[in-house]
Design an enzyme around this catalytic site. Structure first.
Site, short mmCIF file in Angstrom:
data_model
loop_
_atom_site.label_atom_id
_atom_site.label_comp_id
_atom_site.label_asym_id
_atom_site.label_seq_id
_atom_site.Cartn_x
_atom_site.Cartn_y
_atom_site.Cartn_z
N LYS A 14 0.84 -1.21 0.00
CA LYS A 14 0.00 0.00 0.00
C LYS A 14 0.86 1.25 0.00
CE LYS A 14 -2.24 -0.98 3.80
NZ LYS A 14 -1.66 -2.25 4.27
N ARG A 89 -9.75 0.46 8.49
CA ARG A 89 -9.27 -0.87 8.88
C ARG A 89 -10.31 -1.64 9.68
NH1 ARG A 89 -3.43 0.42 8.48
NH2 ARG A 89 -2.23 -1.49 8.72
N ARG A 128 11.85 -5.44 5.43
CA ARG A 128 11.83 -3.99 5.64
C ARG A 128 12.36 -3.65 7.03
NH1 ARG A 128 6.21 -0.81 5.10
NH2 ARG A 128 5.73 -2.01 6.97
N ARG A 134 11.47 0.60 11.92
CA ARG A 134 10.11 0.44 12.46
C ARG A 134 10.08 -0.71 13.45
NH1 ARG A 134 5.31 0.89 8.12
NH2 ARG A 134 4.34 -0.37 9.74
N ARG A 146 -0.03 -8.78 13.36
CA ARG A 146 -0.62 -7.73 12.50
C ARG A 146 -1.44 -8.37 11.39
NH1 ARG A 146 4.70 -4.67 11.04
NH2 ARG A 146 3.39 -3.60 9.51
P1 B4P Z 1 4.04 -1.77 2.22
O1 B4P Z 1 3.17 -2.93 1.88
O2 B4P Z 1 4.03 -0.61 1.33
O3 B4P Z 1 3.67 -1.44 3.68
P2 B4P Z 1 2.22 -1.07 4.20
O4 B4P Z 1 1.16 -1.91 3.57
O5 B4P Z 1 2.09 0.41 4.04
O6 B4P Z 1 2.40 -1.49 5.70
P3 B4P Z 1 1.44 -1.57 6.96
O7 B4P Z 1 0.03 -1.84 6.55
O8 B4P Z 1 2.06 -2.53 7.89
O9 B4P Z 1 1.61 -0.20 7.68
P4 B4P Z 1 0.68 0.92 8.28
O10 B4P Z 1 1.60 2.06 8.36
O11 B4P Z 1 -0.59 1.11 7.50
O12 B4P Z 1 5.51 -2.26 2.26
C1 B4P Z 1 5.94 -3.43 2.87
C2 B4P Z 1 7.30 -3.86 2.28
O13 B4P Z 1 7.04 -4.57 1.07
C3 B4P Z 1 8.24 -2.73 1.92
O14 B4P Z 1 9.53 -3.05 2.38
C4 B4P Z 1 8.21 -2.69 0.41
O15 B4P Z 1 9.44 -2.28 -0.16
C5 B4P Z 1 7.92 -4.14 0.05
N1 B4P Z 1 7.20 -4.28 -1.21
C6 B4P Z 1 6.21 -3.50 -1.68
N2 B4P Z 1 5.80 -3.93 -2.89
C7 B4P Z 1 6.56 -5.04 -3.19
C8 B4P Z 1 6.60 -5.94 -4.31
N3 B4P Z 1 5.78 -5.81 -5.36
N4 B4P Z 1 7.46 -6.97 -4.26
C9 B4P Z 1 8.30 -7.11 -3.21
N5 B4P Z 1 8.33 -6.28 -2.12
C10 B4P Z 1 7.46 -5.26 -2.12
O16 B4P Z 1 0.23 0.40 9.74
C11 B4P Z 1 1.13 0.26 10.83
C12 B4P Z 1 0.35 0.12 12.15
O17 B4P Z 1 -0.34 1.37 12.45
C13 B4P Z 1 -0.78 -0.93 12.20
O18 B4P Z 1 -0.28 -2.22 12.53
C14 B4P Z 1 -1.70 -0.34 13.31
O19 B4P Z 1 -1.23 -0.65 14.60
C15 B4P Z 1 -1.60 1.16 13.10
N6 B4P Z 1 -2.69 1.68 12.25
C16 B4P Z 1 -2.50 2.28 11.03
N7 B4P Z 1 -3.70 2.64 10.51
C17 B4P Z 1 -4.66 2.25 11.40
C18 B4P Z 1 -6.08 2.31 11.40
N8 B4P Z 1 -6.76 2.85 10.38
N9 B4P Z 1 -6.75 1.80 12.47
C19 B4P Z 1 -6.10 1.26 13.50
N10 B4P Z 1 -4.74 1.16 13.56
C20 B4P Z 1 -4.01 1.65 12.51
#
Ligand code: B4P
Length: 189
Positions: A14, A89, A128, A134, A146
């Protein structure tokens, strides 16, 4: 206004794809994860409370994230549209978002749902964690929690939008560029 939800489990790409989508379409990026990490970096009371919860791999309370999104919408009255990343979420967050947008005569146009296998998610997040600093990415038990939180509380959010026929499933494994083109193919602005 054109409003898009980029949906998927933790590690599904994402954050990665959001950067590219906002550059192409000029939408305002709203990531609740980024907003929470800014609060943590600024050491606010909200940030300190959120850090404890995030480090356990759990979801922060609905009222906290809904409040943050409300403020962000109010602060961006000129936006031509929003890309919601990591929000909503829970079903309660989805209903709150629908109501906030309705009060501005707007709605969600499309939900793009990235599909990635569980072991690929674990491997991406731990990878990552080697460089991101993180704290929620370094421990495999937390990473798996998670993903379980996603399966228990977040996957149903897609059902909420399926009833309005707004969900498009996107293959989230492959190169970043291939996935980006699949996402763009579903965006009609
Ligand atoms: P991403 O996949 O981009 O990471 P993300 O979905 O943004 O992460 P996440 O959902 O955990 O984080 P968030 O900040 O929302 O990247 C992951 C890795 O994959 C990277 O290293 C990237 O380089 C790699 N990658 C990407 N594409 C790839 C591909 N095609 N091939 C190979 N590798 C690839 O949430 C963090 C925390 O915040 C949650 O756990 C929760 O506690 C809290 N939170 C956030 N929003 C919330 C909400 N709305 N309600 C309640 N809690 C919330």
């Amino acid at each position: 206004m054109f409003n898009l939800i980029l949906f998927g489990p933790p590690g599904s790409g994402k954050g990665t794809q959001s950067e590219k989508l906002i550059a192409r379409y000029g939408l305002k990026h709203l990531s609740t994860g980024d907003l929470l990490r800014s609060e943590i970096a600024a050491q606010t009371a909200l940030g300190m409370e959120a850090k404890t919860i995030m480090d356990r791999g759990e979801l922060v309370p609905d009222a906290v994230v809904i409040g943050m999104i409300n403020v962000a919408l109010e602060n961006n009255p000129q936006a031509k549209g929003f890309l919601f990343d990591g929000f909503p979420r829970t079903t309660a967050q989805a209903i709150a978002l629908d109501n906030l947008l309705a009060s501005k005569n707007a709605s969600i146009n499309v939900v793009l749902a990235l599909q990635v296998g569980k072991e690929e998610l674990v491997s991406r997040l731990l990878n990552r964690g080697k460089t991101s600093g993180r704290s929620d990415d370094v421990n495999e038990t937390v990473v798996r929690s998670r993903i379980e939180e996603y399966e228990k509380k977040t996957a149903v959010v897609a059902d909420h939008y399926r009833q309005f026929d707004k969900v498009k499933e996107i293959q989230g494994e492959g190169s970043v560029e291939e996935i980006f083109e699949s996402l763009c193919a579903e965006i009609v602005i």
